[in-house]
Scaffold this motif. Structure first.
Motif, PDB file in Angstrom:
ATOM      1  N   TYR A 126       1.023   3.857  -3.087  1.00  0.00           N
ATOM      2  CA  TYR A 126       0.272   5.085  -2.860  1.00  0.00           C
ATOM      3  C   TYR A 126       1.106   6.285  -3.281  1.00  0.00           C
ATOM      4  CZ  TYR A 126      -2.960   8.233  -0.550  1.00  0.00           C
ATOM      5  OH  TYR A 126      -3.881   9.206  -0.303  1.00  0.00           O
TER       6      TYR A 126
ATOM      7  N   TYR B 100       0.841  -1.192   0.000  1.00  0.00           N
ATOM      8  CA  TYR B 100       0.000   0.000   0.000  1.00  0.00           C
ATOM      9  C   TYR B 100       0.882   1.249   0.000  1.00  0.00           C
ATOM     10  CZ  TYR B 100      -4.347   2.479   1.101  1.00  0.00           C
ATOM     11  OH  TYR B 100      -5.446   3.278   1.044  1.00  0.00           O
TER      12      TYR B 100
ATOM     13  N   LEU C  76      -4.419   6.039  -5.027  1.00  0.00           N
ATOM     14  CA  LEU C  76      -4.057   4.637  -5.172  1.00  0.00           C
ATOM     15  C   LEU C  76      -4.451   4.171  -6.567  1.00  0.00           C
ATOM     16  CD1 LEU C  76      -2.838   2.529  -3.292  1.00  0.00           C
ATOM     17  CD2 LEU C  76      -5.140   1.750  -2.836  1.00  0.00           C
TER      18      LEU C  76
ATOM     19  N   GLU D 274     -11.678   6.863   3.799  1.00  0.00           N
ATOM     20  CA  GLU D 274     -10.379   6.308   4.164  1.00  0.00           C
ATOM     21  C   GLU D 274     -10.502   5.323   5.322  1.00  0.00           C
ATOM     22  OE1 GLU D 274      -6.936   5.617   2.845  1.00  0.00           O
ATOM     23  OE2 GLU D 274      -8.144   7.178   1.920  1.00  0.00           O
TER      24      GLU D 274
END
Lengths: 342, 356
Positions: free
Chosen positions: A150, A146, A156, A246
């Protein structure tokens, strides 16, 4: 979320329930076939007799101690991985996401392998620890992927997520190869089988180690179906509709990682179930997660059962690892999806 | 010249006035330095690699054993029978993988191309497993042919699937198809090796081991690899044009179809023969061409020889590292190169802006 007309809604609900019922029945059928297949022959009648407690001790041993635990594990693993894949596809809005392709299985595998390699014996103690350890490995890997994928400016990107996953998985497997050659031949055989995705934990202890994870996480995810629906509309739309994007995304991803890790800890590196299960389910019950998630769970369980039967039948009396069967079915399907993608 | 003027993309920008090949951003002087310096470093690396081992041998003895061989001395025998083939194998394999990678990157205009990532290595390894299982004891001469076939099989599926997709062969799609095909072939290889219990034979093979290299292998592999590298050098000018895009190349009178077929055959031979010797080592073909391009510019007449030298150097040094890190054990060289290659792949993946 009253976006559709009420009539269409009802039809869809009826259809969803119908499909889920059929899937359930199919699972029962394959379950019975699965109990009949194996090295020693048991007729369906024998199986029935044994189940109600009238079988010979030998039949009971075969059924209850050898076959049933494996079948149960196959089903749980299939359901867990498929739901995990379903969440990942929904959250990342990426049709090709799967815990195996994203490298999360590899992370779990590395930790399991470290434990197996450096723990003095493969005795009882670490069984219940394995899912926890696998979870640690999987979480670390997920965070790494991630973080690497990112970007502050672009968010993303699904493509970058996949490429990063592939890269990280390659790196982890390199480390695993380095470790493989350092361990003793018996443990090597074990690790090789694990990597090929064989349901090696074939007794009730492993079922017990896996069950709590599935029992807690699956219902939790099912309650989040509406959130997934909203997230699937895209980040901006979702925030517009008032979803804390989020935070919800992180919760769901954590659940997905937990499911994948606990399954992989018991079953070995099985890929592609998390990819195919949700896709088949989406074709059957449509894109709404209220039906898609249970649908994926059932499809995944069914897939694993079929793979389990196949792996035992195809080269009797030898068994090939289930993971191999799944990959042989799954990889072409992935390629098919890829060739259809825009 | 119609097609030529339509050319739009690529930062290296062909100049539009001349009918000559477009002016390329190259650095021939740097190229010469890289080639000469690389060759020197390679020779030094080979010498050190031969000298280092379970039995320490000084460089002077290495020199003597090669240029005035005396079969009565154990040191000379160790060098000639064990260490020299290993080092030579490393050089050839490294050069082959790197040149194969350079050609693939130029031909497909894909920065992520590498024989490991695009399924060639997995295909060759799969074919080798089949050979081990069904035709044990097959002579290496034929084994290497099957490895070519396997590489062609892997590449064929990956490129076939990639080009079936609407929107054609994007780099990302090729890498994804490569990953899936590799997973499929690896699963089949696993199944075969577990069923026939040839896992022990194959394990080293995947990891990439140079330690088993013998003169017998080299005698068969080197002619193939050398011929393919020479062919790659001959094709390098066409490849440069191809790397500017099909339109530019055909606008300049190039038969792109022929070039592509010849280049593909070269790649298959290079990847297949290397896999047959050392196993499925990835990432050499990814890192080295990028490094070469960074050093000498975009002209493949320089990229290919520099890739060959630098690729050989990388594998020889990695092999040395594999033996130094944890003696008396040897690390698998494929894993060592992957540890270097993965961060580089991640860096490239991060820069890749094109979507699926």
């Amino acid at each position: 979320m009253k976006l559709h007309g009420s009539l269409g809604e009802q039809e869809r609900t009826a259809r969803g329930i119908r499909v889920l019922t059929i899937l359930g029945l199919l699972i029962i059928v394959v379950f019975i076939i699965c109990m009949n297949t194996g090295y020693s022959k048991l007729t369906p009648f024998d199986v029935l007799k044994t189940l109600v407690g009238l079988g010979t001790p030998k039949q009971e041993l075969i059924l209850f101690d050898f076959r049933l635990p494996r079948i149960v594990i196959a089903m749980l693993v299939g359901a867990g991985l498929a739901v995990s894949g379903c969440i990942m596809q929904g959250v990342s809005r990426n049709a090709l996401a799967d815990p195996g392709i994203l490298g999360i299985n590899a992370g779990a595998g590395l930790v399991v392998m470290l434990v197996v390699a450096f723990y003095p014996s493969t005795s009882a103690a670490p069984v219940f620890m394995l899912p926890v350890l696998a979870l640690i490995g999987a979480s670390l890997t997920a965070m790494l992927i991630y973080g690497l994928a990112y970007s502050r400016t672009e968010g993303l990107s699904p493509t970058r997520l996949l490429l990063t996953g592939i890269g990280v998985a390659a790196g982890i497997s390199a480390v695993m190869i380095i470790l493989t050659l350092r361990i003793s031949p018996e443990k090597y055989q074990f690790v090789a089988t694990w990597l090929a995705g064989s349901i090696w934990g074939s007794n009730w202890k492993f079922v017990l180690a896996l069950l709590p994870w599935i029992v807690v996480l699956l219902p939790y995810v099912f309650t989040k179906a509406r959130v997934l629906n909203v997230l699937n509309l895209g980040e901006q739309t979702a925030s517009g509709l008032g979803a804390p994007v989020e935070r919800e995304r992180l919760k769901l991803l954590a659940a997905a990682v937990g499911l994948a890790a606990s399954c992989v800890a018991v079953s070995g590196a099985i890929g592609f179930v998390g990819l195919i299960g949700p896709h088949l389910a989406r074709r059957l019950v449509g894109p709404k997660h209220q039906f898609l998630l249970p649908g994926a769970a059932l499809t995944g369980a069914l897939l694993m059962l079929v793979a389990e039967v196949t792996s035992r039948m195809i080269l009797q009396p030898q068994e090939i690892p289930v993971g191999v069967v799944v990959a042989v079915i799954g990889a072409p399907y992935f390629l098919y999806l890829l060739s259809r993608s825009k | 010249m119609a097609g030529f003027n339509q050319s739009t993309n690529d930062g290296s920008g062909p100049s539009k006035e001349t009918a000559h090949p477009p002016k390329l951003h190259t650095r021939p002087v740097t190229g010469m330095i890289v080639l000469v310096g690389g060759l020197f470093a390679l020779l030094l690396g080979m010498g050190v690699s031969i000298a280092f081992g379970a039995k320490e041998i000084d460089l002077a003895t290495v020199w003597q054993s090669i240029f005035s061989f005396d079969s009565s001395l154990t040191e000379h025998l160790v060098i000639m029978e064990l260490r020299l083939p290993r080092v030579l194998g490393g050089v050839m394999v490294g050069a082959s993988f790197a040149v194969a990678g350079a050609i693939m990157q130029g031909m497909t205009r894909n920065p992520l191309a590498d024989s490991g990532l695009l399924g060639l290595n997995a295909g060759a390894a799969f074919m080798m497993a089949l050979c081990f299982a069904f035709m044990p004891g097959m002579p290496f001469l034929f084994l290497i042919m099957y490895a070519f076939l396997g590489a062609a099989l892997g590449a064929g599926i990956v490129f076939g699937i990639g080009s079936l997709a609407r929107g054609g062969l994007t780099p990302v799609r090729l890498v994804l198809a490569g990953a899936a095909v590799s997973a499929l072939l690896a699963a089949l290889t696993d199944g075969i090796s577990l069923y026939f219990q040839i896992g022990q034979d194959l394990a080293y093979f995947y990891a990439g081991g140079l330690s088993g290299t013998k003169w017998l292998h080299l005698k068969i592999m080197i002619p193939w690899a050398l011929a393919a590298i020479v062919a790659a050098l001959i094709m390098s000018r066409s490849l440069t044009l191809l790397s500017l895009g099909d339109e530019v190349a055909s606008g300049l009178g190039q038969r792109t179809g022929v070039t592509k077929i010849v280049c593909s055959i070269i790649v298959l031979i290079l990847a297949g023969s290397s896999v047959a010797v050392v196993g499925a080592v990835g990432f050499v073909g990814l890192i080295i061409p990028h490094l070469a391009r960074y050093l000498v510019g975009v002209d493949y007449r320089w990229i290919i020889p520099c890739s060959a030298v630098l690729g050989g150097l990388l594998v020889v040094l990695s092999d040395l590292a594999a033996r130094i890190i944890n003696p008396p054990y040897e690390m698998p060289i494929g894993a060592i190169i992957a540890v270097l290659g993965v961060p580089f792949f991640l860096y490239l993946a991060r820069r890749e802006r094109r979507e699926l």
